[in-house]
Scaffold this motif. Structure first.
Motif, PDB file in Angstrom:
ATOM      1  N   ALA A  57       0.830  -1.205   0.000  1.00 46.03           N
ATOM      2  CA  ALA A  57       0.000   0.000   0.000  1.00 46.03           C
ATOM      3  C   ALA A  57       0.865   1.256   0.000  1.00 46.03           C
ATOM      4  O   ALA A  57       0.572   2.222  -0.714  1.00 46.03           O
ATOM      5  N   ALA A  58       1.934   1.240   0.769  1.00 44.49           N
ATOM      6  CA  ALA A  58       2.836   2.393   0.805  1.00 44.49           C
ATOM      7  C   ALA A  58       3.489   2.595  -0.557  1.00 44.49           C
ATOM      8  O   ALA A  58       3.599   3.734  -1.045  1.00 44.49           O
ATOM      9  N   GLN A  59       3.897   1.515  -1.190  1.00 44.87           N
ATOM     10  CA  GLN A  59       4.516   1.619  -2.512  1.00 44.87           C
ATOM     11  C   GLN A  59       3.527   2.180  -3.527  1.00 44.87           C
ATOM     12  O   GLN A  59       3.874   3.030  -4.345  1.00 44.87           O
ATOM     13  N   ALA A  60       2.291   1.726  -3.459  1.00 48.91           N
ATOM     14  CA  ALA A  60       1.268   2.219  -4.379  1.00 48.91           C
ATOM     15  C   ALA A  60       1.042   3.716  -4.174  1.00 48.91           C
ATOM     16  O   ALA A  60       0.862   4.462  -5.148  1.00 48.91           O
ATOM     17  N   ARG A  61       1.051   4.160  -2.931  1.00 46.43           N
ATOM     18  CA  ARG A  61       0.882   5.596  -2.653  1.00 46.43           C
ATOM     19  C   ARG A  61       2.036   6.386  -3.230  1.00 46.43           C
ATOM     20  O   ARG A  61       1.844   7.464  -3.794  1.00 46.43           O
ATOM     21  N   GLY A  68       4.913  17.136 -12.101  1.00 49.87           N
ATOM     22  CA  GLY A  68       4.577  18.356 -12.817  1.00 49.87           C
ATOM     23  C   GLY A  68       5.232  18.355 -14.186  1.00 49.87           C
ATOM     24  O   GLY A  68       5.965  17.429 -14.543  1.00 49.87           O
ATOM     25  N   PRO A  69       5.007  19.406 -14.977  1.00 50.63           N
ATOM     26  CA  PRO A  69       5.575  19.461 -16.326  1.00 50.63           C
ATOM     27  C   PRO A  69       7.104  19.444 -16.338  1.00 50.63           C
ATOM     28  O   PRO A  69       7.716  19.030 -17.316  1.00 50.63           O
ATOM     29  N   ASP A  70       7.726  19.867 -15.254  1.00 45.26           N
ATOM     30  CA  ASP A  70       9.189  19.865 -15.192  1.00 45.26           C
ATOM     31  C   ASP A  70       9.753  18.534 -14.691  1.00 45.26           C
ATOM     32  O   ASP A  70      10.953  18.383 -14.531  1.00 45.26           O
ATOM     33  N   GLY A  71       8.873  17.559 -14.433  1.00 46.76           N
ATOM     34  CA  GLY A  71       9.313  16.244 -13.977  1.00 46.76           C
ATOM     35  C   GLY A  71       9.476  16.136 -12.472  1.00 46.76           C
ATOM     36  O   GLY A  71       9.771  15.073 -11.952  1.00 46.76           O
ATOM     37  N   LYS A  72       9.297  17.235 -11.771  1.00 47.34           N
ATOM     38  CA  LYS A  72       9.411  17.212 -10.316  1.00 47.34           C
ATOM     39  C   LYS A  72       8.056  16.881  -9.693  1.00 47.34           C
ATOM     40  O   LYS A  72       7.011  17.133 -10.295  1.00 47.34           O
ATOM     41  N   ALA A  73       8.094  16.337  -8.494  1.00 42.26           N
ATOM     42  CA  ALA A  73       6.859  15.990  -7.804  1.00 42.26           C
ATOM     43  C   ALA A  73       6.052  17.256  -7.547  1.00 42.26           C
ATOM     44  O   ALA A  73       6.558  18.236  -7.012  1.00 42.26           O
ATOM     45  N   ALA A  74       4.802  17.228  -7.972  1.00 43.50           N
ATOM     46  CA  ALA A  74       3.931  18.389  -7.822  1.00 43.50           C
ATOM     47  C   ALA A  74       2.830  18.133  -6.807  1.00 43.50           C
ATOM     48  O   ALA A  74       2.046  19.014  -6.517  1.00 43.50           O
ATOM     49  N   GLY A  75       2.744  16.952  -6.291  1.00 41.36           N
ATOM     50  CA  GLY A  75       1.695  16.614  -5.339  1.00 41.36           C
ATOM     51  C   GLY A  75       1.433  15.123  -5.377  1.00 41.36           C
ATOM     52  O   GLY A  75       2.195  14.365  -5.964  1.00 41.36           O
ATOM     53  N   THR A  76       0.354  14.749  -4.776  1.00 47.10           N
ATOM     54  CA  THR A  76      -0.017  13.322  -4.767  1.00 47.10           C
ATOM     55  C   THR A  76      -1.478  13.191  -5.097  1.00 47.10           C
ATOM     56  O   THR A  76      -2.246  14.154  -4.972  1.00 47.10           O
ATOM     57  N   GLU A  77      -1.860  12.017  -5.527  1.00 47.23           N
ATOM     58  CA  GLU A  77      -3.259  11.695  -5.746  1.00 47.23           C
ATOM     59  C   GLU A  77      -3.669  10.729  -4.655  1.00 47.23           C
ATOM     60  O   GLU A  77      -2.866   9.898  -4.253  1.00 47.23           O
ATOM     61  N   PRO A  78      -4.896  10.811  -4.189  1.00 49.85           N
ATOM     62  CA  PRO A  78      -5.349   9.842  -3.174  1.00 49.85           C
ATOM     63  C   PRO A  78      -5.273   8.427  -3.731  1.00 49.85           C
ATOM     64  O   PRO A  78      -5.525   8.199  -4.912  1.00 49.85           O
ATOM     65  N   PHE A  79      -4.924   7.506  -2.877  1.00 46.91           N
ATOM     66  CA  PHE A  79      -4.865   6.098  -3.260  1.00 46.91           C
ATOM     67  C   PHE A  79      -5.816   5.333  -2.381  1.00 46.91           C
ATOM     68  O   PHE A  79      -5.731   5.395  -1.155  1.00 46.91           O
ATOM     69  N   ASP A  80      -6.746   4.623  -2.982  1.00 43.88           N
ATOM     70  CA  ASP A  80      -7.730   3.853  -2.229  1.00 43.88           C
ATOM     71  C   ASP A  80      -7.259   2.409  -2.139  1.00 43.88           C
ATOM     72  O   ASP A  80      -7.211   1.712  -3.145  1.00 43.88           O
ATOM     73  N   VAL A  81      -6.866   1.966  -0.919  1.00 43.37           N
ATOM     74  CA  VAL A  81      -6.382   0.603  -0.720  1.00 43.37           C
ATOM     75  C   VAL A  81      -7.517  -0.386  -0.540  1.00 43.37           C
ATOM     76  O   VAL A  81      -7.296  -1.579  -0.505  1.00 43.37           O
ATOM     77  N   GLY A  82      -8.712   0.094  -0.373  1.00 43.19           N
ATOM     78  CA  GLY A  82      -9.838  -0.794  -0.097  1.00 43.19           C
ATOM     79  C   GLY A  82     -10.388  -1.348  -1.323  1.00 43.19           C
ATOM     80  O   GLY A  82     -10.707  -2.348  -1.710  1.00 43.19           O
TER      81      GLY A  82
END
Length: 82
Positions: A57-61, A68-82
């Motif tokens: 689950a941690a890996q999936a998150r 982002g467009p520059d290839g850098k992390a721009a945020g995260t998306e929620p991951f539903d483990v259920g």
């Protein structure tokens, strides 16, 4: 065992890992009667599966991190483990 009565679903990864280490230590010690060794082994397998599920689950998150467009992390998306 200290965590034997806890529901695995309520255990954190750290708690489950510590309980698994305790199981392994007791089994490796060779001082446990056969029937208890079998129970410990079964408990250890459940703990191992719980830890693996938490790691998966941690890996999936982590994989859901949005770039982002520059290839850098721009945020995260929620991951539903259920």
């Amino acid at each position: 065992m200290a965590d034997e009565g806890h529901d695995l679903s309520e255990m954190s990864f750290e708690q489950a890992l510590k309980a698994l280490e305790d199981v392994v230590r007791r089994l490796e010690g060779g001082e446990v009667p056969l029937d208890e060794s079998i129970d410990l082994y079964e408990r250890g397998e459940k703990l191992r599966k719980h830890c693996q599920a938490r790691l998966d689950a941690a890996q999936a998150r982590i994989e859901k991190i949005v770039q982002g467009p520059d290839g850098k992390a721009a945020g995260t998306e929620p991951f539903d483990v259920g």
